[in-house]
Design a protein around this motif. Structure first.
Motif, PDB file in Angstrom:
ATOM      1  N   TRP A 241      33.681  38.863  41.649  1.00  0.00           N
ATOM      2  CA  TRP A 241      32.683  39.683  41.088  1.00  0.00           C
ATOM      3  C   TRP A 241      31.538  38.759  40.620  1.00  0.00           C
ATOM      4  O   TRP A 241      31.810  37.576  40.495  1.00  0.00           O
ATOM      5  N   PHE A 242      30.420  39.234  40.450  1.00  0.00           N
ATOM      6  CA  PHE A 242      29.386  38.684  39.537  1.00  0.00           C
ATOM      7  C   PHE A 242      29.512  39.332  38.209  1.00  0.00           C
ATOM      8  O   PHE A 242      29.712  40.350  38.018  1.00  0.00           O
ATOM      9  N   ALA A 251      31.848  41.927  44.172  1.00  0.00           N
ATOM     10  CA  ALA A 251      31.121  41.211  45.115  1.00  0.00           C
ATOM     11  C   ALA A 251      31.832  40.724  46.409  1.00  0.00           C
ATOM     12  O   ALA A 251      31.347  39.813  47.093  1.00  0.00           O
ATOM     13  N   LEU A 269      29.509  36.000  49.004  1.00  0.00           N
ATOM     14  CA  LEU A 269      29.625  37.202  48.089  1.00  0.00           C
ATOM     15  C   LEU A 269      28.516  38.151  48.409  1.00  0.00           C
ATOM     16  O   LEU A 269      27.344  37.815  48.750  1.00  0.00           O
ATOM     17  N   GLY A 271      25.813  40.719  47.503  1.00  0.00           N
ATOM     18  CA  GLY A 271      24.908  41.172  46.577  1.00  0.00           C
ATOM     19  C   GLY A 271      24.025  39.632  46.160  1.00  0.00           C
ATOM     20  O   GLY A 271      24.071  38.947  46.920  1.00  0.00           O
ATOM     21  N   THR A 273      22.578  36.871  43.491  1.00  0.00           N
ATOM     22  CA  THR A 273      22.812  35.935  41.952  1.00  0.00           C
ATOM     23  C   THR A 273      22.032  36.264  40.954  1.00  0.00           C
ATOM     24  O   THR A 273      22.090  35.922  39.798  1.00  0.00           O
ATOM     25  N   VAL A 279      30.866  33.883  38.203  1.00  0.00           N
ATOM     26  CA  VAL A 279      31.543  34.388  39.308  1.00  0.00           C
ATOM     27  C   VAL A 279      33.034  34.474  38.908  1.00  0.00           C
ATOM     28  O   VAL A 279      33.440  33.653  38.703  1.00  0.00           O
TER      29      VAL A 279
END
Length: 302
Positions: A241-242, A251, A269, A271, A273, A279
């Motif tokens: 995940w972000f 993510a 990942l 997507g 940043t 993360v």
């Protein structure tokens, strides 16, 4: 092993160079020694940098040649042996026959014959006048059904070989697709790690294993290099995940097959940043979740 000896094993543990008992003893020591835990994290970040710097994917033409050649490998021919009905291959003499006729008893006595026996199997000469009321038995025909059986076996072997070839081609296509995706993933992770502004942060996961996040603000991309992740129960998967000020955005997933055995690998990942500050890694039901179903196993800053 003394405590001083354990302090010297940080480098070997970071590179998976310890045996099973030594690794278990060092893990128990590292749980109590913050200095060794910190040194292992730093050494793994350095090892990740060095590995990605020299990583090189094999040329695509080599994989194509190897995978294309799999269906062309010929299988061994079937072995011929005595059949279930006692028949022998062509040209093989039975145990009671020789080249010149039926075998004679070793004692020199005349062979026993039933009254009215018909012609012998080899010479074809009648043994004597027929006896009334006794029907002579015909000589056995050893190879009567041999040829149809061989034809059926050849047809079956051809059908099996065709099925194996089709399955091998299908498996080769699947393997080629997986190899192509793995090459693209490795190339993308290497690009993030080799960016001039790349940053590395390592954390231990709750339940075992470590993860290193590699991020490049210039590229807007991040990757996770995981190490020693244990297999999750009940077909659960690791999800990435972000984190945007505590809000988790999916993510990607750690590939199910990558956690078998060593549980080490890397994943880019999905997507960007942009706007993310960390993360997260969680354990989710098979297929992933739109939102975390539990507390993060690790939260790595960007």
């Amino acid at each position: 092993m003394t405590v001083d000896d354990l302090h010297t094993l940080t480098g070997a543990y970071a590179l998976d160079a310890l045996s099973g008992p030594e690794s278990g003893e060092f893990v128990r020591h590292m749980a109590r020694c913050r200095a060794c835990a910190q040194e292992v994290r730093e050494l793994r970040e350095t090892a990740a940098r060095l590995a990605l710097a020299v990583a090189e994917a094999p040329p695509a033409r080599m994989r194509v040649r190897v995978l294309a050649a799999l269906p062309e490998v010929r299988q061994l021919p079937p072995l011929t042996s005595e059949g279930a009905d006692g028949t022998l291959p062509f040209g093989t003499a039975g145990p009671a026959e020789g080249a010149d006729g039926p075998a004679q008893p070793a004692s020199g006595t005349a062979p026993r014959r039933s009254p009215g026996a018909g012609p012998s199997a080899a010479g074809g000469r009648p043994a004597g006048p027929p006896v009334p009321g006794v029907i002579p038995l015909p000589a056995p025909r050893r190879h009567r059904y041999r040829l149809p059986a061989l034809v059926a076996a050849a047809c079956l072997a051809a059908a099996v070989a065709a099925g194996v070839a089709v399955d091998a081609r299908h498996q080769a296509d699947l393997a080629q697709g997986r190899a192509a995706r793995a090459e693209q993933q490795a190339t993308a992770v290497a690009a993030v790690a080799s960016a001039p502004d790349a940053t590395f942060h390592t954390r231990a996961l709750t339940g075992g294993g470590t993860a290193t996040v590699v991020a490049s603000a210039r590229l807007g991309k991040a990757a996770v290099l995981y190490h020693d992740l244990p297999r999750l129960p009940d077909a659960r998967v690791y999800q990435l995940w972000f984190s945007h000020d505590g809000t988790m955005v999916p993510a990607g997933l750690v590939a199910p097959g990558s956690t078998a055995g060593s549980g080490s690998g890397s994943v880019l990942l999905a997507g960007t940043t942009a706007g993310a500050d960390a993360v997260g890694v969680t354990a989710e039901p098979h297929g992933g979740s739109p939102a975390p179903t539990g507390a993060p196993l690790a939260l790595l800053p960007l």
